[in-house]
Design an enzyme around this catalytic site. Structure first.
Site, mmCIF file in Angstrom:
data_model
loop_
_atom_site.group_PDB
_atom_site.id
_atom_site.type_symbol
_atom_site.label_atom_id
_atom_site.label_comp_id
_atom_site.label_asym_id
_atom_site.label_seq_id
_atom_site.Cartn_x
_atom_site.Cartn_y
_atom_site.Cartn_z
ATOM 1 N N GLU A 158 19.899 3.279 82.637
ATOM 2 C CA GLU A 158 20.114 2.345 82.370
ATOM 3 C C GLU A 158 21.055 2.629 82.216
ATOM 4 O OE1 GLU A 158 16.143 0.073 80.639
ATOM 5 O OE2 GLU A 158 18.072 -0.568 80.173
ATOM 6 N N ASP B 268 21.640 -9.093 73.508
ATOM 7 C CA ASP B 268 21.726 -8.140 72.498
ATOM 8 C C ASP B 268 22.328 -8.503 71.196
ATOM 9 O OD1 ASP B 268 21.595 -6.024 74.831
ATOM 10 O OD2 ASP B 268 23.633 -6.405 74.837
#
Lengths: 398, 267
Positions: free
Chosen positions: B50, B61
């Site tokens: 990815e 995140d």
């Protein structure tokens, strides 16, 4: 023709919606259901109304600013005094509503973001009143600019977490609050402080603030026998503005004017005038206008006012702008500070620097419309928190 | 339609194991360092990569990926760098997808972004903040260009909602193992296996688990019930802590080899 004011499935035209991690969808649905149920729940409405009457100090009064008006082309200037609310700004309207919803949802912990500290103080206040645990995320840069409000929040029992990521301002405080929420969503309500964020926040926060315009509309008619010619408010995320605009949206003869933070000037790139100087995009869970670069990265905003220093804006404002129902103009730092000083000296009212942007707008619009016009201005907050910034700006030794 | 990513999952299914999927942001630790890291990961046995398109406001995140994203953005990473990294990965023989928040895609142009994924050998895009309700134009574009629209589901996603999300998904379903943001954890919670079995009731698509995996032992545990094991923060931490670029490349190679063993030990 009536103007479409309420959202359709969380959208205002092409704006609004939900751009969030799937983890938050269940909580947003729960909140939407709780908010919808509360609207037709007489007990909830009675409890909120009672809190506003006995705690917030509603209805807030209207003050006619006659000496200030002499500088605004002689137009009649009416101030909606949200600065006289408990905690010193309009923010209390929203937090009391959301705190009651938090209890309805059976959650015991609230988190909030804050820029100037006004929403953080309001959230900490509501949490203290209703016995909820409260954590406030605040950009490290803002904790320095607004240290007095940090102390206020701590006195009220809240934990203040300085955010050190990104630009260390309001935008990053929202990021950190959303990270907390993703992790603790089962027990925690995110008490978002403005009319931005994913659905249902823009609608729900507006619903808790629309009392401002509902009261003011009646008060202005009672005082002057007619509707005002224009309604003015400052715009960061846009909560005080949507609060006072909303009751007037169908009164198409009333101009609705939002004053954004022009910082050093929109042309310099150092500003927070999201509608005037931004473009359509997605930030913090909603599609609206955003300050962004060619790659879609958020650009840092700049304003002397911490509360307007935000590179996004509520989606309903983006929509009202695009359909031409409301106008948005930028007021630079210097013009805002001049209006700040003028209100202090002509009316004995120290406004928040955020609010001073709306006052500066009144000086311009008043001169454009002339002495027959009546302007209603949302005096959204008081300026005690800004004394240090203002003293520094005007060279007053502390 | 069948993408290189679809082929990877057919292959690992035939080998009765899980796929190892690595995450690295484009432009991290530098533009050239990223290309080397991708090549090293491919050589060490990862099945798919990815490529992160770093975004200024990454609410999903944790601190590790935030730090990497900041480094990358400061280095000027743009969409062209993302597509270049994609090409590096597909040239190295692994399936490659992009992972990004929605605004950079919208700003680039929804149809053009999907087309560029295909043109650079990519298989699809993971969109962690794109809800299915806002996906109309995106799904038109992914269908038109034959790439996989990969959605993330969470332990809080109710079954009815899960069925709606997986119905829009292609390639694999990304199962977030815990309620929280990205980052290495000591325990990949019990939520993960429960979520994977719920997803499997709703779809025949492969299911990959992300958030928190950093060791061979964890990879083995997850590989017992999932079709793919996603590792991101653990690689990034090694690159952030390395004293030199070569030391970083050696460290991620060693970890990738361990993890590649882990995904083969699960069943």
């Amino acid at each position: 023709m009536s103007i479409q004011t309420s959202e359709v499935l969380g959208h205002f035209g092409q704006y609004g919606g939900r751009f969030v991690p799937e983890a938050l969808i269940a909580a947003l649905d729960e909140l939407e259901n709780a908010h919808n149920a509360s609207k037709s729940d007489p007990d909830f409405q009675a409890e909120l109304a009672e809190l506003h009457r006995t705690y917030t100090g509603r209805p807030s009064i209207i003050t006619e600013a006659k000496r200030f008006a002499e500088h605004a082309g002689g137009a009649r200037i009416l101030l909606k005094r949200e600065d006289l609310n408990h905690t010193g700004s309009h923010k209390i309207n929203n937090v009391l509503g959301q705190a009651l919803l938090t209890k309805k949802m059976g959650k015991k912990r609230i988190i909030a973001e804050t820029g100037a500290g006004q929403h953080g103080v309001a959230a900490a206040t509501a949490a203290a009143l209703l016995g909820l645990e409260c954590v406030v995320y605040m950009g490290e840069e803002d904790t320095r600019r607004q240290s007095l409000n940090v102390a206020r929040m701590k006195l009220l029992g809240a934990e203040v977490v300085p955010v050190t990521s990104g630009s260390r301002t309001l935008k990053d405080a929202i990021n950190e609050a959303m990270r907390d929420w993703v992790t603790n969503v089962a027990t925690t309500h995110y008490m978002l402080g403005t009319v931005a964020g994913p659905h249902p926040f823009p609608t729900m926060v507006r619903d808790f603030h629309k009392i401002i315009g509902e009261e003011a509309r009646e008060q202005v008619i009672a005082l002057t026998g007619k509707l005002p010619d224009a309604v003015l408010a400052c715009i960061g995320g846009g909560s005080n503005a949507i609060g006072i605009f909303h009751a007037f949206i169908q009164d198409t003869g009333v101009r609705l004017i939002g004053l954004e933070a022009g910082g050093d000037g929109v042309e310099t790139g150092r500003h927070a005038a999201t509608i005037t100087g931004g473009s359509a995009g997605v930030l913090h869970g909603t599609r609206s206008y955003v300050l962004q670069d060619a790659n879609g990265q958020t650009v840092e905003s700049h304003s002397i006012s911490a509360g307007l220093d935000y590179p996004g804006v509520g989606p309903e404002h983006a929509y009202l702008h695009d359909i031409g129902r409301a106008e948005y103009r930028a007021i630079n730092d210097d013009a805002a500070m001049a209006a700040f000083a003028l209100l202090c000296r002509t009316e004995g009212i120290i406004p928040a620097i955020e609010t001073a942007h709306a006052l500066a707008g009144a000086l311009v619009i008043g001169n454009e419309l002339g002495p027959d016009a009546t302007l209603l201005i949302n005096l959204s907050g008081r300026g005690d928190k800004d004394v240090q910034t203002a003293a520094q700006y005007f060279g007053i030794p502390l | 339609m069948s993408t290189p990513l679809d082929a990877v999952f057919q292959k690992v299914r035939s080998e009765n194991r899980a796929a190892l999927i690595a995450y690295i942001p484009a432009g991290f630790p530098s533009q050239s360092g990223c290309a080397k890291a991708i090549t090293a990961l491919a050589a060490a046995g990862v099945d798919a990569i990815e490529i992160g398109y770093p975004y200024s406001d990454p609410v999903m995140d944790g601190p590790t990926i935030q730090e990497a994203a900041e480094i990358s953005i400061k280095g000027g990473t743009n969409a062209a760098d993302v597509f270049s990294a994609l090409k590096t990965a597909s040239t190295a023989g692994v399936a490659a997808v992009v992972m990004t928040y929605w605004n950079p895609i919208e700003k680039y142009g929804v149809d053009a972004f999907a087309k560029s994924i295909l043109d650079n050998g990519g298989s699809g895009v993971i969109t962690p903040d794109l809800t299915i309700e806002e996906s109309g134009r995106w799904l038109e574009a992914t269908t038109k260009h034959g790439i996989n629209p990969i959605y993330v589901v969470a332990p809080s996603t109710a079954d009815a909602r899960l069925a709606q999300v997986v119905a829009k998904t292609g390639g694999f379903v990304y199962a977030a193992s815990v309620m929280g943001v990205t980052g290495a954890r000591n325990d990949v919670s019990v939520d993960a296996s429960a979520l994977v079995s719920r997803v499997k009731k709703a779809t025949d698509l492969p299911v990959s688990v992300g958030l928190g995996v950093s060791t061979r032992e964890q990879a083995k545990q997850v590989a017992a019930y999932a079709d793919g094991v996603i590792v991101g923060s653990a690689f990034i931490k090694l690159l952030l802590n390395a004293k030199s670029e070569q030391e970083g490349l050696d460290a991620i190679t060693a970890l990738a080899k361990e993890l590649a063993l882990g995904v083969r030990e699960g069943r």
